[in-house]
Design a protein around this motif. Sequence first.
Motif, mmCIF file in Angstrom:
data_model
loop_
_atom_site.group_PDB
_atom_site.id
_atom_site.type_symbol
_atom_site.label_atom_id
_atom_site.label_comp_id
_atom_site.label_asym_id
_atom_site.label_seq_id
_atom_site.Cartn_x
_atom_site.Cartn_y
_atom_site.Cartn_z
ATOM 1 N N ASN A 135 50.058 60.549 11.613
ATOM 2 C CA ASN A 135 50.395 59.179 12.003
ATOM 3 C C ASN A 135 51.551 58.586 11.202
ATOM 4 O OD1 ASN A 135 49.264 58.509 9.557
ATOM 5 N ND2 ASN A 135 47.782 57.058 10.378
ATOM 6 N N SER A 136 52.238 59.386 10.418
ATOM 7 C CA SER A 136 53.296 58.853 9.554
ATOM 8 C C SER A 136 54.464 58.273 10.350
ATOM 9 C CB SER A 136 53.789 59.910 8.570
ATOM 10 O OG SER A 136 54.321 61.010 9.260
ATOM 11 N N SER A 137 54.869 58.915 11.432
ATOM 12 C CA SER A 137 56.005 58.376 12.200
ATOM 13 C C SER A 137 55.604 57.084 12.904
ATOM 14 C CB SER A 137 56.533 59.403 13.202
ATOM 15 O OG SER A 137 55.544 59.731 14.144
ATOM 16 N N PHE A 190 46.681 57.275 5.575
ATOM 17 C CA PHE A 190 47.892 58.032 5.298
ATOM 18 C C PHE A 190 47.659 59.472 5.734
ATOM 19 C CE2 PHE A 190 48.841 54.693 2.138
ATOM 20 C CZ PHE A 190 50.142 54.418 2.518
ATOM 21 N N SER A 191 48.412 59.904 6.704
ATOM 22 C CA SER A 191 48.339 61.302 7.125
ATOM 23 C C SER A 191 49.664 61.667 7.775
ATOM 24 C CB SER A 191 47.181 61.540 8.098
ATOM 25 O OG SER A 191 47.437 60.902 9.322
ATOM 26 N N LEU A 192 49.934 62.935 7.801
ATOM 27 C CA LEU A 192 51.179 63.414 8.405
ATOM 28 C C LEU A 192 51.211 63.113 9.896
ATOM 29 C CD1 LEU A 192 53.786 64.811 7.717
ATOM 30 C CD2 LEU A 192 52.684 67.005 8.150
ATOM 31 N N PHE A 200 55.445 54.419 10.217
ATOM 32 C CA PHE A 200 56.781 54.044 9.773
ATOM 33 C C PHE A 200 57.425 53.063 10.751
ATOM 34 C CE2 PHE A 200 61.377 54.618 10.073
ATOM 35 C CZ PHE A 200 61.751 54.242 8.797
#
Length: 123
Positions: A38-40, A34-36, A43
């Motif tokens: 790789n979030s997109s 979980f990291s900003l 998702f």
Amino acid sequence: MTGYLPLIIFGVLLNAAAQLALKQGMRQIGYFEFSLQNSSHLFFAVASSPYIIAGLTCYVISVVVWLLVLSRVEVSYAYPLLSIGYIVTAFAGWFLFQESLSPTRWTGIAVICIGVWLVTRSA
């Protein structure tokens, strides 16, 4: 109350199917952090996975079924029967995903089976 046992089991099996579909979806996506950054990507991988979509659909249907159950059956009877899902998913994980079932897990499954039998006898 036992007349509603098929409806309860249907809801439980839908919930178990949801778990198995989600597991398969995540097996295809793989391990992630979980990291900003790789979030997109994460998702879109999750949102486009047919297994994840199927799992979430099973969950939604199982909630509708569960609402039907709760409108007809005592919660003290119905809720313990959800543990059937533990039995189903343990066997399915062993069969489908080659997950191990240790003697301790087998013992736990046996205890759950006895508990489910006792609850159904109380109706």
